[in-house]
Motif scaffolding. Structure first.
Motif, mmCIF file in Angstrom:
data_model
loop_
_atom_site.group_PDB
_atom_site.id
_atom_site.type_symbol
_atom_site.label_atom_id
_atom_site.label_comp_id
_atom_site.label_asym_id
_atom_site.label_seq_id
_atom_site.Cartn_x
_atom_site.Cartn_y
_atom_site.Cartn_z
ATOM 1 N N ILE A 75 0.857 -1.199 0.000
ATOM 2 C CA ILE A 75 0.000 0.000 0.000
ATOM 3 C C ILE A 75 0.885 1.239 0.000
ATOM 4 O O ILE A 75 1.917 1.283 0.676
ATOM 5 C CB ILE A 75 -0.919 0.006 1.250
ATOM 6 N N GLU A 76 0.482 2.241 -0.741
ATOM 7 C CA GLU A 76 1.260 3.476 -0.829
ATOM 8 C C GLU A 76 1.424 4.112 0.554
ATOM 9 O O GLU A 76 0.467 4.219 1.315
ATOM 10 C CB GLU A 76 0.554 4.465 -1.765
ATOM 11 N N ARG A 77 2.638 4.503 0.872
ATOM 12 C CA ARG A 77 2.919 5.092 2.179
ATOM 13 C C ARG A 77 2.124 6.372 2.378
ATOM 14 O O ARG A 77 1.988 7.186 1.474
ATOM 15 C CB ARG A 77 4.414 5.406 2.311
ATOM 16 N N ILE A 78 1.599 6.526 3.596
ATOM 17 C CA ILE A 78 0.850 7.738 3.938
ATOM 18 C C ILE A 78 1.841 8.875 4.157
ATOM 19 O O ILE A 78 2.807 8.730 4.912
ATOM 20 C CB ILE A 78 0.015 7.526 5.218
ATOM 21 N N PRO A 79 1.655 10.013 3.497
ATOM 22 C CA PRO A 79 2.591 11.139 3.660
ATOM 23 C C PRO A 79 2.699 11.561 5.127
ATOM 24 O O PRO A 79 1.716 11.518 5.868
ATOM 25 C CB PRO A 79 1.956 12.259 2.822
ATOM 26 N N THR A 80 3.899 11.937 5.521
ATOM 27 C CA THR A 80 4.109 12.402 6.892
ATOM 28 C C THR A 80 3.313 13.678 7.123
ATOM 29 O O THR A 80 3.484 14.656 6.402
ATOM 30 C CB THR A 80 5.599 12.699 7.148
ATOM 31 N N PRO A 81 2.383 13.684 8.095
ATOM 32 C CA PRO A 81 1.527 14.861 8.314
ATOM 33 C C PRO A 81 2.317 16.021 8.891
ATOM 34 O O PRO A 81 3.306 15.835 9.604
ATOM 35 C CB PRO A 81 0.486 14.359 9.319
ATOM 36 N N ARG A 82 1.868 17.211 8.582
ATOM 37 C CA ARG A 82 2.481 18.401 9.161
ATOM 38 C C ARG A 82 1.851 18.674 10.516
ATOM 39 O O ARG A 82 0.640 18.511 10.694
ATOM 40 C CB ARG A 82 2.280 19.609 8.243
ATOM 41 N N VAL A 83 2.661 19.106 11.456
ATOM 42 C CA VAL A 83 2.153 19.454 12.781
ATOM 43 C C VAL A 83 1.319 20.729 12.670
ATOM 44 O O VAL A 83 1.758 21.702 12.053
ATOM 45 C CB VAL A 83 3.318 19.669 13.775
ATOM 46 N N PRO A 84 0.090 20.756 13.224
ATOM 47 C CA PRO A 84 -0.757 21.948 13.123
ATOM 48 C C PRO A 84 -0.083 23.175 13.730
ATOM 49 O O PRO A 84 0.698 23.079 14.685
ATOM 50 C CB PRO A 84 -2.017 21.560 13.914
ATOM 51 N N VAL A 85 -0.392 24.322 13.167
ATOM 52 C CA VAL A 85 0.187 25.561 13.670
ATOM 53 C C VAL A 85 -0.391 25.882 15.042
ATOM 54 O O VAL A 85 -1.523 25.516 15.360
ATOM 55 C CB VAL A 85 -0.094 26.715 12.676
ATOM 56 N N THR A 86 0.397 26.543 15.876
ATOM 57 C CA THR A 86 -0.065 26.925 17.222
ATOM 58 C C THR A 86 -0.415 28.406 17.250
ATOM 59 O O THR A 86 -0.003 29.180 16.376
ATOM 60 C CB THR A 86 1.030 26.657 18.264
ATOM 61 N N SER A 87 -1.166 28.803 18.273
ATOM 62 C CA SER A 87 -1.539 30.204 18.441
ATOM 63 C C SER A 87 -0.301 31.085 18.567
ATOM 64 O O SER A 87 -0.254 32.203 18.038
ATOM 65 C CB SER A 87 -2.422 30.367 19.682
ATOM 66 N N HIS A 88 0.706 30.572 19.263
ATOM 67 C CA HIS A 88 1.948 31.337 19.449
ATOM 68 C C HIS A 88 2.621 31.609 18.105
ATOM 69 O O HIS A 88 3.095 32.727 17.857
ATOM 70 C CB HIS A 88 2.898 30.560 20.363
ATOM 71 N N GLN A 89 2.643 30.603 17.232
ATOM 72 C CA GLN A 89 3.283 30.781 15.925
ATOM 73 C C GLN A 89 2.536 31.809 15.074
ATOM 74 O O GLN A 89 3.154 32.642 14.409
ATOM 75 C CB GLN A 89 3.341 29.438 15.197
ATOM 76 N N VAL A 90 1.206 31.740 15.097
ATOM 77 C CA VAL A 90 0.411 32.701 14.330
ATOM 78 C C VAL A 90 0.624 34.112 14.861
ATOM 79 O O VAL A 90 0.798 35.070 14.091
ATOM 80 C CB VAL A 90 -1.093 32.333 14.380
ATOM 81 N N THR A 91 0.617 34.252 16.183
ATOM 82 C CA THR A 91 0.831 35.571 16.795
ATOM 83 C C THR A 91 2.197 36.134 16.412
ATOM 84 O O THR A 91 2.341 37.334 16.144
ATOM 85 C CB THR A 91 0.719 35.470 18.330
ATOM 86 N N GLU A 92 3.203 35.260 16.373
ATOM 87 C CA GLU A 92 4.556 35.694 16.006
ATOM 88 C C GLU A 92 4.602 36.183 14.559
ATOM 89 O O GLU A 92 5.191 37.233 14.253
ATOM 90 C CB GLU A 92 5.531 34.533 16.207
ATOM 91 N N ILE A 93 3.941 35.426 13.647
ATOM 92 C CA ILE A 93 3.910 35.829 12.236
ATOM 93 C C ILE A 93 3.179 37.153 12.074
ATOM 94 O O ILE A 93 3.628 38.051 11.344
ATOM 95 C CB ILE A 93 3.235 34.734 11.380
ATOM 96 N N CYS A 94 2.038 37.290 12.756
ATOM 97 C CA CYS A 94 1.251 38.525 12.661
ATOM 98 C C CYS A 94 2.032 39.720 13.200
ATOM 99 O O CYS A 94 1.951 40.836 12.666
ATOM 100 C CB CYS A 94 -0.076 38.377 13.422
#
Length: 447
Positions: free
Chosen positions: A124-143
């Protein structure tokens, strides 16, 4: 949460070994295979998925295994839905969770990946490695970085931060929700307004608009930034270039506050920009809605739209467009018919009555259609009524009454039928259109 899912939660863990484990794989091309339900096809091979690789909620192979506070591993998507539904307990143990944090189970994920590629996993085709969901802290830092760069006028850094927000949103719906909830909408509005006068910032502004489409509804402060003269002027420029995201953004702004409609109508060339979007192979429904808002809020715009041939464009749109487009086009025609100038322009179009009669029983929302027909027949010289009769409108309108419609629409239909009945009596006209006999029980006599 479905009844089936709730029943699954209460099952003993050992039952998982007897449920949903028999699957088959089918070749998709080359050596790649996909999992499908068991069938009798001879080209398929039955495989068994180890129970520890199955999510205890969905009993499907986990794509993004995470551990919760109870120590049980679930697929991230399923446990998130469970928690978002208001539950704060573990679905398997039913114990109250001390924390709602989800930690990636890298060990199980590696085991699943290895099994997928092995002979036991049937290739069976390997399931792609999922990305870790973004956190509130990361969004606040980008903003924070985006806001600081906006104040400095740093075009390059702003483009980088907007690009990051866009990529996060593309990864998952959870990321979008996190970005939206942590103030990104207002910061993006501030950025757009700040660079709206910068001729070299076209790419940045287009990217900003594309991200803003999933930020609505935005607060009053963000609205004030997007509806400033410079911002609206730039949005109109994007419309003129065929930007569908800008069309959506403008439509949403106009629906939030009528004051935004008045502000938009003051922008030079806005009518031409909207008409360019609807007079094309792929009709922009958002632009039709915006035109409707503009006409209703400021009737002076009707004259400008009439000069640009809006009536003929809209009527031609009704001939073979899909239902949703026709309904919006009829809303625009109905608004145009509010003025004498508009009604006269609509009556002059030879396609109007034939198209309206054709669409009577085909359009789901008939309010605007009936209103347009009623306005032009009532204010005309009688030729419109006779033409509608010859095209079979009488029986179709009676069917409308029998099927049912709103009170206001019913009154207009009844009045149209009375006008048609009067013409039939005066001219000895007989409606010979193909139709089964109809009981006129909803129509006020005499007929």
């Amino acid at each position: 949460m479905s009844v089936i899912s709730q029943l699954v939660y209460s099952l003993p863990k050992e039952n998982s070994q007897r449920m949903g484990l028999s699957l088959r794989v089918r070749r998709r091309g080359g050596n790649k295979k996909e999992i499908i339900p068991v069938t009798s096809c001879s080209e398929e091979t039955e495989i068994t998925i180890p129970s520890q690789f199955l999510c205890p909620i969905s009993y499907e192979l986990m794509k993004d295994p995470v551990i919760i506070a109870s120590g049980i591993t679930y697929d991230r998507e399923n446990i998130e839905k469970w928690i978002e539904s208001g539950y704060q307990t573990c679905p398997v143990t039913n114990t109250v969770l001390s924390s709602l944090e989800q930690i990636p189970n890298h060990t199980i994920r590696r085991m699943i990946q290895g099994w997928c590629g092995s002979s036991l996993g049937g290739g069976i085709e390997r399931i792609p490695t999922p990305r870790v969901p973004v956190t509130s802290h990361q969004v606040t830092e980008i903003c924070g970085k985006l806001l600081a760069a906006t104040r400095r006028g740093d075009h390059a850094v702003c483009s980088e931060m907007v690009g990051k927000l866009k990529r996060l949103g593309k990864e998952s719906e959870r990321n979008r929700k996190c970005v939206k909830e942590n103030g990104a909408g207002l910061v993006l509005c501030v950025c757009f307004d700040a660079f709206s006068k910068n001729a070299k910032a076209s790419q940045l502004l287009e990217e900003t608009v594309s991200v803003l489409t999933w930020m609505f509804p935005i607060g009053s402060e963000g609205q004030s930034k997007l509806t400033s003269t410079s911002s609206f002027t730039r949005l109109v420029e994007l419309l003129r270039n065929g930007d569908q995201n800008a069309a959506f953004l403008v439509k949403e702004l106009l629906e939030l506050n009528v004051a935004h409609v008045h502000a938009l109508t003051k922008i030079n060339g806005v009518e031409e920009a909207f008409l360019k979007l609807i007079n094309r192979d792929t009709i922009c429904v958002n632009s039709l809605v915006s035109i409707h808002h503009m006409i209703l809020a400021n009737q002076e715009t009707i004259s400008r739209f009439l000069e640009l041939d809006l009536v003929n464009i809209t009527v031609e749109m009704l001939v073979d467009s899909e239902n949703s487009v026709c309904e919006k086009a009829l809303m625009v025609l109905n608004a145009i018919c509010e003025t004498n100038e508009g009604r006269e322009k609509v009556r002059r179009n030879e396609l109007v009555i034939p198209v309206l009669v054709k669409k009577i029983l085909k359009i789901t929302e008939k309010k605007s259609l009936v209103s347009v027909m009623w306005k032009i027949c009532k204010s005309g010289d009688g030729s419109e009524v006779e033409q509608a009769l010859r095209l079979g409108a009488f029986k179709k309108l009676v069917v409308m009454l029998q099927v049912g419609c709103g009170e206001g629409t019913k009154e207009k239909v009844t009045e149209l039928l009375k006008m048609m009945n009067k013409v039939m009596k005066m001219n000895g006209f007989v409606d010979r259109s193909d139709s089964s006999s109809i009981e006129f029980k909803h129509v006020k006599k005499p007929f």
